[in-house]
Design an enzyme around this catalytic site. Structure first.
Site, PDB file in Angstrom:
ATOM      1  N   TYR A  77      14.837 -13.409 -11.488  1.00 51.94           N
ATOM      2  CA  TYR A  77      13.423 -13.713 -11.861  1.00 51.94           C
ATOM      3  C   TYR A  77      13.138 -14.913 -11.412  1.00 51.94           C
ATOM      4  O   TYR A  77      11.830 -14.960 -11.021  1.00 51.94           O
ATOM      5  CB  TYR A  77      13.246 -13.750 -13.500  1.00 51.94           C
ATOM      6  CG  TYR A  77      12.058 -13.114 -13.368  1.00 51.94           C
ATOM      7  CD1 TYR A  77      11.518 -11.587 -14.173  1.00 51.94           C
ATOM      8  CD2 TYR A  77      11.024 -14.373 -13.743  1.00 51.94           C
ATOM      9  CE1 TYR A  77      10.104 -11.616 -13.968  1.00 51.94           C
ATOM     10  CE2 TYR A  77       9.901 -13.971 -13.675  1.00 51.94           C
ATOM     11  CZ  TYR A  77       9.150 -12.462 -13.700  1.00 51.94           C
ATOM     12  OH  TYR A  77       8.310 -12.416 -14.091  1.00 51.94           O
ATOM     13  N   PHE A 129     -12.289  -7.274   8.807  1.00 52.53           N
ATOM     14  CA  PHE A 129     -11.592  -6.508   8.634  1.00 52.53           C
ATOM     15  C   PHE A 129     -11.173  -5.140   7.613  1.00 52.53           C
ATOM     16  O   PHE A 129     -12.010  -6.121   6.462  1.00 52.53           O
ATOM     17  CB  PHE A 129     -10.127  -6.873   8.994  1.00 52.53           C
ATOM     18  CG  PHE A 129      -9.203  -5.960   9.036  1.00 52.53           C
ATOM     19  CD1 PHE A 129      -8.093  -5.400  10.053  1.00 52.53           C
ATOM     20  CD2 PHE A 129      -7.846  -5.780   7.913  1.00 52.53           C
ATOM     21  CE1 PHE A 129      -7.464  -4.173  10.022  1.00 52.53           C
ATOM     22  CE2 PHE A 129      -7.137  -4.296   7.412  1.00 52.53           C
ATOM     23  CZ  PHE A 129      -6.622  -3.551   8.416  1.00 52.53           C
ATOM     24  N   THR A 130     -11.066  -4.181   7.216  1.00 52.63           N
ATOM     25  CA  THR A 130     -11.302  -3.667   6.200  1.00 52.63           C
ATOM     26  C   THR A 130     -10.585  -3.690   4.728  1.00 52.63           C
ATOM     27  O   THR A 130     -11.976  -4.214   4.288  1.00 52.63           O
ATOM     28  CB  THR A 130     -10.820  -2.187   6.138  1.00 52.63           C
ATOM     29  OG1 THR A 130      -9.055  -2.120   6.144  1.00 52.63           O
ATOM     30  CG2 THR A 130     -11.381  -1.182   7.580  1.00 52.63           C
ATOM     31  N   ASP A 220      -6.752 -15.197   9.002  1.00 53.18           N
ATOM     32  CA  ASP A 220      -5.751 -14.561   8.594  1.00 53.18           C
ATOM     33  C   ASP A 220      -5.109 -14.084   9.924  1.00 53.18           C
ATOM     34  O   ASP A 220      -5.342 -13.840  11.133  1.00 53.18           O
ATOM     35  CB  ASP A 220      -6.950 -13.034   8.820  1.00 53.18           C
ATOM     36  CG  ASP A 220      -5.936 -11.946   8.304  1.00 53.18           C
ATOM     37  OD1 ASP A 220      -4.782 -12.074   8.881  1.00 53.18           O
ATOM     38  OD2 ASP A 220      -6.373 -10.643   8.457  1.00 53.18           O
ATOM     39  N   LYS A 263       3.827  -6.956   9.881  1.00 53.08           N
ATOM     40  CA  LYS A 263       3.136  -7.695  11.326  1.00 53.08           C
ATOM     41  C   LYS A 263       4.410  -8.592  12.183  1.00 53.08           C
ATOM     42  O   LYS A 263       5.209  -7.547  12.213  1.00 53.08           O
ATOM     43  CB  LYS A 263       1.797  -7.327  11.441  1.00 53.08           C
ATOM     44  CG  LYS A 263       0.952  -5.894  11.344  1.00 53.08           C
ATOM     45  CD  LYS A 263       0.479  -6.154  10.171  1.00 53.08           C
ATOM     46  CE  LYS A 263      -0.340  -5.316   9.136  1.00 53.08           C
ATOM     47  NZ  LYS A 263      -0.379  -4.886   8.203  1.00 53.08           N
ATOM     48  N   ARG A 387     -10.652   4.179  13.878  1.00 54.81           N
ATOM     49  CA  ARG A 387     -11.499   3.350  13.884  1.00 54.81           C
ATOM     50  C   ARG A 387     -12.993   3.283  14.367  1.00 54.81           C
ATOM     51  O   ARG A 387     -13.413   2.717  15.394  1.00 54.81           O
ATOM     52  CB  ARG A 387     -10.602   1.841  14.522  1.00 54.81           C
ATOM     53  CG  ARG A 387      -8.490   1.388  13.923  1.00 54.81           C
ATOM     54  CD  ARG A 387      -8.885   0.521  12.679  1.00 54.81           C
ATOM     55  NE  ARG A 387      -9.094   1.431  11.562  1.00 54.81           N
ATOM     56  CZ  ARG A 387      -8.568   0.850  10.237  1.00 54.81           C
ATOM     57  NH1 ARG A 387      -7.931  -0.195  10.460  1.00 54.81           N
ATOM     58  NH2 ARG A 387      -8.784   1.396   9.093  1.00 54.81           N
ATOM     59  N   PHE A 454     -11.378   5.053   4.162  1.00 57.15           N
ATOM     60  CA  PHE A 454     -11.032   6.082   5.792  1.00 57.15           C
ATOM     61  C   PHE A 454      -9.299   6.296   5.235  1.00 57.15           C
ATOM     62  O   PHE A 454      -8.588   7.383   5.869  1.00 57.15           O
ATOM     63  CB  PHE A 454     -10.972   4.848   7.078  1.00 57.15           C
ATOM     64  CG  PHE A 454     -10.175   3.703   6.316  1.00 57.15           C
ATOM     65  CD1 PHE A 454     -10.594   2.906   6.163  1.00 57.15           C
ATOM     66  CD2 PHE A 454      -8.667   3.628   6.465  1.00 57.15           C
ATOM     67  CE1 PHE A 454     -10.516   1.583   5.794  1.00 57.15           C
ATOM     68  CE2 PHE A 454      -8.615   1.847   6.100  1.00 57.15           C
ATOM     69  CZ  PHE A 454      -9.040   1.498   6.110  1.00 57.15           C
TER      70      PHE A 454
HETATM   71  N1  F0G Z   1      -5.792  -8.240   7.897  1.00 57.59           N
HETATM   72  C1  F0G Z   1      -4.915  -8.036   9.300  1.00 57.59           C
HETATM   73  C2  F0G Z   1      -5.252  -8.693  10.514  1.00 57.59           C
HETATM   74  C3  F0G Z   1      -4.456  -6.444   9.169  1.00 57.59           C
HETATM   75  O1  F0G Z   1      -4.657  -6.121  10.210  1.00 57.59           O
HETATM   76  C4  F0G Z   1      -3.994  -6.163   7.424  1.00 57.59           C
HETATM   77  C5  F0G Z   1      -3.421  -4.865   7.723  1.00 57.59           C
HETATM   78  C6  F0G Z   1      -4.510  -6.811   6.701  1.00 57.59           C
HETATM   79  C7  F0G Z   1      -5.135  -8.193   6.765  1.00 57.59           C
HETATM   80  C8  F0G Z   1      -3.969  -6.314   5.384  1.00 57.59           C
HETATM   81  O2  F0G Z   1      -2.622  -6.232   5.061  1.00 57.59           O
HETATM   82  O3  F0G Z   1      -2.121  -4.582   4.847  1.00 57.59           O
HETATM   83  O4  F0G Z   1       0.031  -6.128   4.192  1.00 57.59           O
HETATM   84  O5  F0G Z   1      -2.293  -5.266   2.561  1.00 57.59           O
HETATM   85  N2  F0G Z   1      -3.298  -3.577   8.726  1.00 57.59           N
HETATM   86  C9  F0G Z   1      -3.186  -2.642   8.338  1.00 57.59           C
HETATM   87  C10 F0G Z   1      -3.315  -1.643   9.417  1.00 57.59           C
HETATM   88  C11 F0G Z   1      -3.029  -2.137   7.722  1.00 57.59           C
HETATM   89  O6  F0G Z   1      -2.925  -0.699  10.381  1.00 57.59           O
HETATM   90  O7  F0G Z   1      -3.854  -2.237  10.740  1.00 57.59           O
HETATM   91  P1  F0G Z   1      -1.718  -5.712   4.086  1.00 57.59           P
END
Ligand code: F0G
Length: 462
Positions: A77, A129-130, A220, A263, A387, A454
């Site tokens: 833990y 970014f979303t 990021d 990634k 997108r 989305f």
């Molecule tokens: N920042 C970037 C540039 C991303 O592409 C993503 C996720 C995140 C933050 C968030 O990270 O998914 O680990 O919580 N991108 C994925 C995509 C979902 O398909 O582009 P996460």
């Protein structure tokens, strides 16, 4: 006699040790699947997908070295040895002394946004970014796009479309005052712009500008090695530097960073934040206990952290990143042969189809990119992602639809998963859809969730 020089191709620096069968389906079968999924590729069952280019997030193939590490998970833990291995590697490759693991990237975004942002603040960034913007706005901030104009033009071939426009940033500082800007948020490469990098020269300029005004700069760094690769091959003075050296130099300009390890690090789950700011670190280390788990695991198993630590060592290998981006480039060049409208230059993690040009007869309210993603699935079982207007969502203050200039379908490449033959099959399918494009009508949204619509929105065919 002159020596004949034969063109030499590149190949992946690995071979395949384990395989996972994929299912080929018929058009009538896919018609049913697409309808059941509300014509949203996020709602399809993965079992019904033939070639899955939805995302490169957590869909990577791990190496034997990473899998071996999975067996060395220390599932304590508190104080797992894998946590310390990962922390050492974060220091080594990103040059940040402090580190907090999280279960994925958006969890780190959540924590950073909560620590740094006060209601009424502005957070400038190189395109939204979303999930990043959602957390900034949930914390009471307002995201402001300060990316260069070229980034909003799919056809513009600027080599660093991820750059921040210093004038846009200065204008914002003048307008709202430096005190209302807790940090500038810089991503590289920029996902929503088509995987476009920023240059080191631009980063240095933005660093100087933020220093002058006493504003912090956060990174990021989710796909930072791809940005480093583009700097190496496109920016003068970096051709002889290693990916690791360029990554370290990039990070040296930031106060802190967050990463979705799903990634660059080539794992299936994981994320973290890292910083040189002791105060932010102490706050984050405390907050992670509320939302994720103890600060030495952050919602991850010990084995996950070991796979991340090892993925970090592999992600900076030049041949690895070259083959990854080489695959994306190969796909782009094949699509060009059929005159498919694409985003230029080709990005680091994906090829983006320009849906406005692909389906010029559809207004943006008929969701051209959403429609195109679903038509490609119907044709061949290949899954991509919208997108465009659906991803852009509604303005958090007015509640009105945002109309982004870019209306794209993203075909994203999981690392070390698909072969060139898969790409050929996918390209031919897209070419067929392009042939038949005039018959395509749009979609109507029939269900709209409140956050990040989305992912779960549903549509009907018109
Ligand atoms: N920042 C970037 C540039 C991303 O592409 C993503 C996720 C995140 C933050 C968030 O990270 O998914 O680990 O919580 N991108 C994925 C995509 C979902 O398909 O582009 P996460």
């Amino acid at each position: 006699m002159a020596k004949k020089i034969i063109k030499r191709s590149w190949a992946e620096p690995f071979k395949i040790k384990m395989v996972e069968p994929i299912k080929m389906t018929t058009r009538p079968y896919r018609e049913k699947c697409a309808k059941d999924a509300g014509y949203n590729t996020f709602l399809l069952k993965s079992d019904d997908v033939y070639i899955d280019l939805l995302t490169d997030s957590g869909t990577n193939a791990m190496s034997d070295y990473q899998w071996a590490g999975m067996m060395l998970g220390d599932e304590a833990y508190a104080g797992s040895k894998n946590f310390y291995h990962l922390w050492d590697n974060v220091k080594k490759y990103y040059g940040m002394p402090y580190f907090v693991p999280t279960h994925q990237g958006r969890a780190a975004e959540h924590i950073i946004s909560k620590i740094m942002i006060q209601p009424g603040d502005f957070i400038p960034g190189n395109m939204y970014f979303t999930t990043t913007r959602e957390h900034q706005e949930l914390a009471g901030g307002k995201f402001v796009d300060v990316i260069i104009d070229e980034a909003h033009d799919a056809q513009n071939t600027h080599p660093f479309k991820g750059n921040i426009d210093p004038k846009k940033l200065e204008d914002l500082i003048k307008k709202v005052g430096a005190k209302k800007i807790p940090y500038v948020s810089m991503a590289g490469p920029v996902n929503m712009a088509g995987g476009q990098p920023f240059s080191m020269a631009n980063l240095k300029e933005i660093y100087k500008l933020t220093q002058k005004h006493g504003i912090k700069l956060w990174f990021d760094a989710t796909r930072a090695t791809e940005n480093a690769y583009f700097i190496k091959v496109r920016e003068k003075g970096y051709e002889n530097k290693t990916i690791a050296q360029i990554l370290k130099e990039m990070c040296s300009y930031f106060d802190g960073l967050w990463v979705s390890a799903k990634k660059d690090l080539m794992v299936n789950i994981g994320g973290f934040l890292a910083t040189r700011n002791k105060h932010v670190y102490e706050e984050a280390r405390n907050m992670v206990v509320i939302y994720e788990g103890l600060h030495t695991y952050g919602g991850l198993a010990g084995r996950d952290m070991e796979a991340m630590a090892r993925g970090l060592e592999e992600m900076v290998e030049f041949d690895n990143i070259k083959a990854r981006i080489g695959q994306v480039e190969y796909c782009g060049k094949q699509l060009e042969k059929y005159n498919i409208p694409l985003v230029y230059p080709f990005g680091g993690h994906a090829i983006f189809l320009d849906a406005k040009k692909f389906l010029p007869h559809l207004k943006q309210d008929l969701f051209p990119a959403q429609t195109l993603a679903s038509e490609i699935y119907l044709d061949s079982g290949v899954r991509g992602m919208e997108r465009g207007i659906v991803s852009a969502g509604r303005d958090s203050q007015t509640g009105k639809n945002r109309y982004p200039k870019l209306e794209l379908v993203r075909l994203t490449f999981p690392r070390r998963v698909y072969t060139q033959a898969h790409i050929d099959v996918m390209v031919e399918s897209i070419a067929q859809v392009y042939e038949d494009r005039k018959k395509i009508k749009g979609l109507k949204m029939v269900f709209e969730p409140k956050h990040l619509r989305f992912f779960q929105a549903r549509f009907k065919k018109i």
